[in-house]
Motif scaffolding. Sequence first.
Motif, PDB file in Angstrom:
ATOM      1  N   ALA A   1      20.820 -94.135  -2.881  1.00  0.00           N
ATOM      2  CA  ALA A   1      20.480 -92.639  -2.773  1.00  0.00           C
ATOM      3  C   ALA A   1      20.991 -91.938  -1.546  1.00  0.00           C
ATOM      4  O   ALA A   1      21.698 -90.724  -1.687  1.00  0.00           O
ATOM      5  N   GLY A   2      20.913 -92.682  -0.530  1.00  0.00           N
ATOM      6  CA  GLY A   2      21.251 -92.011   0.812  1.00  0.00           C
ATOM      7  C   GLY A   2      22.702 -91.715   0.767  1.00  0.00           C
ATOM      8  O   GLY A   2      23.197 -90.660   1.549  1.00  0.00           O
ATOM      9  N   GLY A   3      23.450 -92.421   0.069  1.00  0.00           N
ATOM     10  CA  GLY A   3      25.017 -92.209   0.365  1.00  0.00           C
ATOM     11  C   GLY A   3      25.298 -90.744  -0.319  1.00  0.00           C
ATOM     12  O   GLY A   3      26.068 -90.055  -0.037  1.00  0.00           O
ATOM     13  N   VAL A   4      24.589 -90.369  -1.172  1.00  0.00           N
ATOM     14  CA  VAL A   4      24.713 -88.951  -2.068  1.00  0.00           C
ATOM     15  C   VAL A   4      24.132 -87.904  -1.296  1.00  0.00           C
ATOM     16  O   VAL A   4      24.695 -86.927  -0.786  1.00  0.00           O
ATOM     17  N   THR A   5      22.811 -88.161  -0.639  1.00  0.00           N
ATOM     18  CA  THR A   5      22.171 -87.099   0.173  1.00  0.00           C
ATOM     19  C   THR A   5      22.838 -86.735   1.271  1.00  0.00           C
ATOM     20  O   THR A   5      22.645 -85.782   1.757  1.00  0.00           O
ATOM     21  N   VAL A   6      23.492 -87.562   1.960  1.00  0.00           N
ATOM     22  CA  VAL A   6      24.042 -87.049   3.319  1.00  0.00           C
ATOM     23  C   VAL A   6      25.599 -86.323   2.815  1.00  0.00           C
ATOM     24  O   VAL A   6      26.074 -85.818   3.847  1.00  0.00           O
ATOM     25  N   GLY A   7      25.889 -86.472   1.636  1.00  0.00           N
ATOM     26  CA  GLY A   7      27.368 -86.148   1.332  1.00  0.00           C
ATOM     27  C   GLY A   7      27.607 -84.820   1.812  1.00  0.00           C
ATOM     28  O   GLY A   7      28.944 -84.542   2.363  1.00  0.00           O
ATOM     29  N   ALA A   8      27.051 -83.673   1.400  1.00  0.00           N
ATOM     30  CA  ALA A   8      27.287 -82.257   1.619  1.00  0.00           C
ATOM     31  C   ALA A   8      27.670 -81.980   3.075  1.00  0.00           C
ATOM     32  O   ALA A   8      28.185 -81.076   3.482  1.00  0.00           O
ATOM     33  N   SER A   9      26.869 -82.665   4.037  1.00  0.00           N
ATOM     34  CA  SER A   9      26.934 -82.374   5.557  1.00  0.00           C
ATOM     35  C   SER A   9      27.244 -83.703   6.153  1.00  0.00           C
ATOM     36  O   SER A   9      27.322 -83.562   7.447  1.00  0.00           O
ATOM     37  N   VAL A  10      28.143 -84.317   5.502  1.00  0.00           N
ATOM     38  CA  VAL A  10      28.403 -85.747   6.111  1.00  0.00           C
ATOM     39  C   VAL A  10      29.492 -85.689   7.550  1.00  0.00           C
ATOM     40  O   VAL A  10      29.419 -86.451   8.132  1.00  0.00           O
ATOM     41  N   ASP A  11      30.456 -84.633   7.570  1.00  0.00           N
ATOM     42  CA  ASP A  11      31.311 -84.419   8.521  1.00  0.00           C
ATOM     43  C   ASP A  11      30.586 -83.652   9.608  1.00  0.00           C
ATOM     44  O   ASP A  11      31.366 -83.301  10.715  1.00  0.00           O
ATOM     45  N   MET A  12      29.509 -82.879   9.498  1.00  0.00           N
ATOM     46  CA  MET A  12      29.157 -82.074  10.527  1.00  0.00           C
ATOM     47  C   MET A  12      28.163 -82.670  11.628  1.00  0.00           C
ATOM     48  O   MET A  12      27.901 -83.662  11.474  1.00  0.00           O
ATOM     49  N   MET A  13      27.663 -81.828  12.636  1.00  0.00           N
ATOM     50  CA  MET A  13      27.218 -82.473  13.755  1.00  0.00           C
ATOM     51  C   MET A  13      25.683 -82.317  13.309  1.00  0.00           C
ATOM     52  O   MET A  13      24.834 -81.618  14.046  1.00  0.00           O
ATOM     53  N   ILE A  14      25.289 -83.318  12.364  1.00  0.00           N
ATOM     54  CA  ILE A  14      23.701 -82.902  11.984  1.00  0.00           C
ATOM     55  C   ILE A  14      22.958 -84.057  12.811  1.00  0.00           C
ATOM     56  O   ILE A  14      21.638 -83.700  12.737  1.00  0.00           O
ATOM     57  N   SER A  15      23.504 -84.701  13.429  1.00  0.00           N
ATOM     58  CA  SER A  15      22.701 -85.721  14.342  1.00  0.00           C
ATOM     59  C   SER A  15      22.350 -87.042  13.485  1.00  0.00           C
ATOM     60  O   SER A  15      22.250 -86.766  12.358  1.00  0.00           O
ATOM     61  N   PRO A  16      22.559 -88.074  14.183  1.00  0.00           N
ATOM     62  CA  PRO A  16      22.171 -89.386  13.533  1.00  0.00           C
ATOM     63  C   PRO A  16      20.626 -89.297  12.867  1.00  0.00           C
ATOM     64  O   PRO A  16      20.399 -89.930  11.884  1.00  0.00           O
ATOM     65  N   ALA A  17      19.571 -88.889  13.676  1.00  0.00           N
ATOM     66  CA  ALA A  17      18.594 -88.818  13.041  1.00  0.00           C
ATOM     67  C   ALA A  17      18.294 -88.247  11.784  1.00  0.00           C
ATOM     68  O   ALA A  17      17.649 -88.435  10.844  1.00  0.00           O
ATOM     69  N   ALA A  18      19.241 -87.059  11.698  1.00  0.00           N
ATOM     70  CA  ALA A  18      19.064 -86.066  10.496  1.00  0.00           C
ATOM     71  C   ALA A  18      19.612 -86.716   9.210  1.00  0.00           C
ATOM     72  O   ALA A  18      19.303 -86.783   8.071  1.00  0.00           O
ATOM     73  N   ALA A  19      20.650 -87.490   9.642  1.00  0.00           N
ATOM     74  CA  ALA A  19      21.218 -88.342   8.486  1.00  0.00           C
ATOM     75  C   ALA A  19      20.251 -89.416   8.068  1.00  0.00           C
ATOM     76  O   ALA A  19      19.893 -89.799   6.863  1.00  0.00           O
ATOM     77  N   TYR A  20      19.354 -90.018   8.952  1.00  0.00           N
ATOM     78  CA  TYR A  20      18.338 -91.118   8.499  1.00  0.00           C
ATOM     79  C   TYR A  20      17.088 -90.280   7.781  1.00  0.00           C
ATOM     80  O   TYR A  20      16.880 -90.932   6.716  1.00  0.00           O
ATOM     81  N   VAL A  21      16.864 -88.906   8.084  1.00  0.00           N
ATOM     82  CA  VAL A  21      15.835 -88.369   7.231  1.00  0.00           C
ATOM     83  C   VAL A  21      16.342 -88.175   6.045  1.00  0.00           C
ATOM     84  O   VAL A  21      15.669 -88.278   4.907  1.00  0.00           O
ATOM     85  N   LEU A  22      17.736 -87.893   6.028  1.00  0.00           N
ATOM     86  CA  LEU A  22      18.056 -87.282   4.428  1.00  0.00           C
ATOM     87  C   LEU A  22      18.016 -88.680   3.653  1.00  0.00           C
ATOM     88  O   LEU A  22      17.673 -88.576   2.398  1.00  0.00           O
ATOM     89  N   GLY A  23      18.648 -89.922   4.329  1.00  0.00           N
ATOM     90  CA  GLY A  23      18.582 -90.821   3.449  1.00  0.00           C
ATOM     91  C   GLY A  23      17.315 -91.121   2.912  1.00  0.00           C
ATOM     92  O   GLY A  23      17.022 -91.725   1.513  1.00  0.00           O
ATOM     93  N   MET A  24      15.982 -90.956   3.746  1.00  0.00           N
ATOM     94  CA  MET A  24      14.751 -91.283   3.387  1.00  0.00           C
ATOM     95  C   MET A  24      14.377 -90.339   2.194  1.00  0.00           C
ATOM     96  O   MET A  24      13.488 -90.573   1.395  1.00  0.00           O
ATOM     97  N   MET A  25      14.681 -89.038   2.409  1.00  0.00           N
ATOM     98  CA  MET A  25      14.347 -88.196   1.474  1.00  0.00           C
ATOM     99  C   MET A  25      15.013 -88.308   0.223  1.00  0.00           C
ATOM    100  O   MET A  25      14.238 -88.220  -0.988  1.00  0.00           O
ATOM    101  N   GLY A  26      16.239 -88.541   0.163  1.00  0.00           N
ATOM    102  CA  GLY A  26      17.057 -88.800  -1.180  1.00  0.00           C
ATOM    103  C   GLY A  26      16.496 -89.961  -1.701  1.00  0.00           C
ATOM    104  O   GLY A  26      16.275 -89.843  -3.192  1.00  0.00           O
ATOM    105  N   CYS A  27      15.873 -90.882  -1.213  1.00  0.00           N
ATOM    106  CA  CYS A  27      15.609 -92.130  -1.633  1.00  0.00           C
ATOM    107  C   CYS A  27      14.396 -91.798  -2.408  1.00  0.00           C
ATOM    108  O   CYS A  27      14.032 -92.204  -3.578  1.00  0.00           O
TER     109      CYS A  27
END
Lengths: 474, 474, 474
Positions: free
Chosen positions: A285-311
């Motif tokens: 699930a995390g691969g999809v959730t980070v998709g729309a913002s994947v190249d932006m400066m969202i910070s590693p922590a935000a990518a982590y949270v997105l993975g957890m939320m999507g899952c």
Amino acid sequence: MKKQSTSLRVKLPVFLLVIQVIIVTLYAAFVTYDEHTDARFQTNKTNPMDNAVYKDYPFFTDIQVMIFLGFGCLLAFFRLYGFGGMVFNFLTATFAIQWAILVQGFFQFNHDGKIHLGVINLINAEFACAVVLISFGAVLGKTSPLQLLVMALLEVPVFALTEWAVLKYLKINDAGGSILIHLFACYFGLGVTFVLYRPHLNEGHAKENTSYQSDILAVMGTLFLWVFWPSFNSALTLKGDDQHRAILHTFIGLSASTLTAFALSVMLNKNGKLTMADVQNVTLAGGVTVGASVDMMISPAAAYVLGMMGCTACMLGYKYLSPFLARRFRIQDQCGIHNLHGLTGLISCAAGICAILMASEDVYGPSLYEIFTHRAPIEGDPKLQELQMLIPGLQPGLGRTAKEQALFQVAAVFATIGVSAVGGVLTGFILKLPYFASPTDDFCFDDEPFFDVPPDYDAPLKLNNTITAEDSVA
Amino acid sequence: MKKQSTSLRVKLPVFLLVIQVIIVTLYAAFVTYDEHTDARFQTNKTNPMDNAVYKDYPFFTDIQVMIFLGFGCLLAFFRLYGFGGMVFNFLTATFAIQWAILVQGFFQFNHDGKIHLGVINLINAEFACAVVLISFGAVLGKTSPLQLLVMALLEVPVFALTEWAVLKYLKINDAGGSILIHLFACYFGLGVTFVLYRPHLNEGHAKENTSYQSDILAVMGTLFLWVFWPSFNSALTLKGDDQHRAILHTFIGLSASTLTAFALSVMLNKNGKLTMADVQNVTLAGGVTVGASVDMMISPAAAYVLGMMGCTACMLGYKYLSPFLARRFRIQDQCGIHNLHGLTGLISCAAGICAILMASEDVYGPSLYEIFTHRAPIEGDPKLQELQMLIPGLQPGLGRTAKEQALFQVAAVFATIGVSAVGGVLTGFILKLPYFASPTDDFCFDDEPFFDVPPDYDAPLKLNNTITAEDSVA
Amino acid sequence: MKKQSTSLRVKLPVFLLVIQVIIVTLYAAFVTYDEHTDARFQTNKTNPMDNAVYKDYPFFTDIQVMIFLGFGCLLAFFRLYGFGGMVFNFLTATFAIQWAILVQGFFQFNHDGKIHLGVINLINAEFACAVVLISFGAVLGKTSPLQLLVMALLEVPVFALTEWAVLKYLKINDAGGSILIHLFACYFGLGVTFVLYRPHLNEGHAKENTSYQSDILAVMGTLFLWVFWPSFNSALTLKGDDQHRAILHTFIGLSASTLTAFALSVMLNKNGKLTMADVQNVTLAGGVTVGASVDMMISPAAAYVLGMMGCTACMLGYKYLSPFLARRFRIQDQCGIHNLHGLTGLISCAAGICAILMASEDVYGPSLYEIFTHRAPIEGDPKLQELQMLIPGLQPGLGRTAKEQALFQVAAVFATIGVSAVGGVLTGFILKLPYFASPTDDFCFDDEPFFDVPPDYDAPLKLNNTITAEDSVA
């Protein structure tokens, strides 16, 4: 059943050969090489090692592995439908890519009356193919190969048109394809399966289950997708730090969703054990959730949270939403694409919009206007000249504000969902025509109607029956 | 058993979710982008194609395949523990990488109070992960997923600390990680399994065997590892000829050990046939043995000899040493990591030391001081200036002689073995606490306590029983 | 049987260890590093990132996956010969590569009395290895590992000599290896199997069939080959647009042949269903057919047509020619290599000749003389100087006309077929010597003579017998 499967003998070859004649005619008439593949464009000023193939090909092979081995193994999870999952994936993917080369070529790579071809077109076509394969997940085991090919035949143009219109008129940021790939594929697939509703399947089906080997095979598919997903999400970003971030965020998002998936799988299982279907699907699930913002400066922590939320959304979807949709809304979503691509896609879009709203020159520096090209000042704006001092190649944009860009993203989400759902429903009605050799309910999730199967293909089943019978005698 | 497996329902989710909250908090507080992933660091002087991602990412994906598919399939060789091998590998690896990003980041990539993240950190973290997975091999089938996660939780910091101290204070050459990865992982794993000793398993266990399909799956794992091992051994060498040599030597070493493994397998088998466990494991010995000297000018023939020697040691270890260790020293080394990583690692260290002692400017040219950075003359030495005329970017070193460097290598070997063995034993005592849901002896090598298994998971067993029963009746 | 299999205990180890001693001696005496792997050749003028390893290694790993996983899984399609297919492929490939490094090195990479080694040699050696593995397909299941090793021992030098002579004296264009790899491998293999004719096998063999799992495994092998075939066909082309075209054409050819294969498989099957053997083999035909012209400006449509033609020939070959050859000409071509490599190879050669005849400066621009190096004007020709103004590095050629080049291609085809067929027949006679532990007819397609097999290896068979027996009782 006999009647239907024998009738495939004429229908499938006729369809494929007619389609191939059409494709080859269109290739001959309209397809030529692009500037990186045509020998005439090479001069003593072109360095062979600067050819685009070296930027694109590594990402292309990674995505190839995902499409053919990743999806192929993952879709082979049914006990008696291993050939079907893997081989129909092979057939459908191969056709979808060829078809997408032409259709996307018409919309996007068309100049001087010709479609210009390089590896970059293949990558784009594989994205279109991924859309078809995701939708395929909704109707897995309930469709003939002919139906799948017709679905691809119809879905690819609807997708290519939507992609072209959204990118050309709404001009959105969607590097990982959360809107254009995942949401489109999901709602198209749900539209199709809604029309192909089979009431008897809601009562359970004797063949709708896995075997030990098929579960292991499906995990291999998951791992192929997991391992190469960063390439998928980053293949079409800007080169350099953008692509680097896309890789990093995808990896982090997937890692987070994997741990969460294991936690929730055990927690929600009635015996407190792991469910293989969760390991096979929810981890991704995390691969999809980070998709729309994947190249932006969202910070590693935000990518982590997105993975957890999507899952979490995906897991709850499998547990509660899918059965509900099947019972109440006649939506039999075989692989749960609404959980893995729909819910996660929506979260991804929301996150993308937040990231767009928060994007500023403080965080991005002047390259803000490279990532968000439409926020670059318009031609003639003195600010543009200033920026071009810092980034020589910067193109003039539309001078959009962050808020405007966000609104266009919202518009794209709704437009995509609308078009795909309607397209899916219409496609479903066509697939329902008796001509396309759909298997009967009894022969769903079964290779037998479409393949010469080896004698042991249902051995475990027979074995269990034998053992059970003996037990009951004893 | 029931009690324990249901208790996983609370323990595993709690552990994972608590850990995830901690990880995400640490990410938010301390992790940021490095200069190749941060948009602000890109100026009109940075060429996007010079971004470090293009040097690192191809090696990263290769190692990903090794970690998730290679180890995953290889560890799935037990007949009834295919889910366990593959899925616990997935879980443990995912966790170990995340954890290693933070812990290694703290020791190695920490400046301005922040951990700076790029794909290079992921490669380093995957090496830490490989350490955990190797140790996992010693206790495969005898541990719950919770025990494995706790092991990773403890092993990663001990490893990262050792790695940091050895590289910072002893300053050794170890491109393929023979000392830091293989020896560390081996002795840590042996320490753990020593404490987790289960006397009953020495008498043999009904489930401790393979099936036809699981053996084939494990060979696939072996092949994934075999194919991509050159990337593993070369990922962190200097770029250019050093990396080229590392690839070449690893390939040669693996090739040599593969042929030797086939020869010895047939020779030592009581029926003169091939043993699948040898094909799955011993063929890989050469990849470890060339490790410590993999980037040096050892000559292709020496790489070949190292492959043969490593393989022979490994094979004899499996045949004679492992049973001996299990009976006399309570060391039940499930996958024989002492043979594949310990013995071969020791040979590799010895070879590395020889290569260091023989390294001279005659053979290496001035780039001797790039490979052996610590042998470069110290700041102020006139020799340094001479060399800097030849190699402009050369950094001042410590002026070590070959012999001094060799002594530091020896010190590193002993220090690593000592720390890892002690760390493993202490970790073993923690894992033995009743809290961590360890399976009972009966349920070792069995997926049933941890997974919802499909009905056919033990079909071949039942079948054999049925057939045997019928035979005995007849 | 017992006697033979136990006799492998001495023969196989002796052969392997003697060969290894010879190889390592030759390595020590004659093999050194090339200019990209030797530290001494690196100066302050060499940029590490310009090292050849970065151009070659990505293609090398792709081909490695094809050789070890692609061929390995594909050859494991027999129900009781999964170990044999996968493991003997591993053994034979590993040996063939090592041996080819030396033999090709002697012919092609030999200067100053030394063979100079880099990753490029490994790529070349893997092509020689592919030749051996294709020939292996003709005798799969009917040969001992010792026979396979001896075949590799003999085939590699014959191949390397042919390759060297054809490239040096006939100077042909054959980027994808249609002539040198596919035709050579095919006719060599047919020669071997002609001599090893086993009349009883024409009557069918109880073990000569697949199981559900082995069919799925073989499809995975097909997919590995399919996905990475563009790397195979393009690994040794010129860099830049040539390599780009080779990738594109291979992908298009494979796609076309895949759709055609599905169409014809259903059409020719007696039940109108898909035959798994077709999915596993015939889909790949397009990769061979585009080979000889893969880097030329043949147009995407032509690549598509070639894929369809190759596939059709291959399919008809499987259906009609192979049984005919087995019955009338004693050629038992186990995997049908004459269809997948012979017929398609011939079509490819014909297409290559057409492409050569039609090649002109209009289409290629001045780079015509880079692709067709032998058509470049000879030293001293004023036309050469003109061209060198446009392409500074252009080498003088032989001033061949298109027609002359085409005639040399024809000569190469006949020479290659002649040499390989004769070489194959002679090799067959050697393999027939009683010394090499060939399995008896009863133990063909069976792992049991060569492996310690787990108890369930023939479970599906036993099961079917049990069930059938019970059915007949009931």
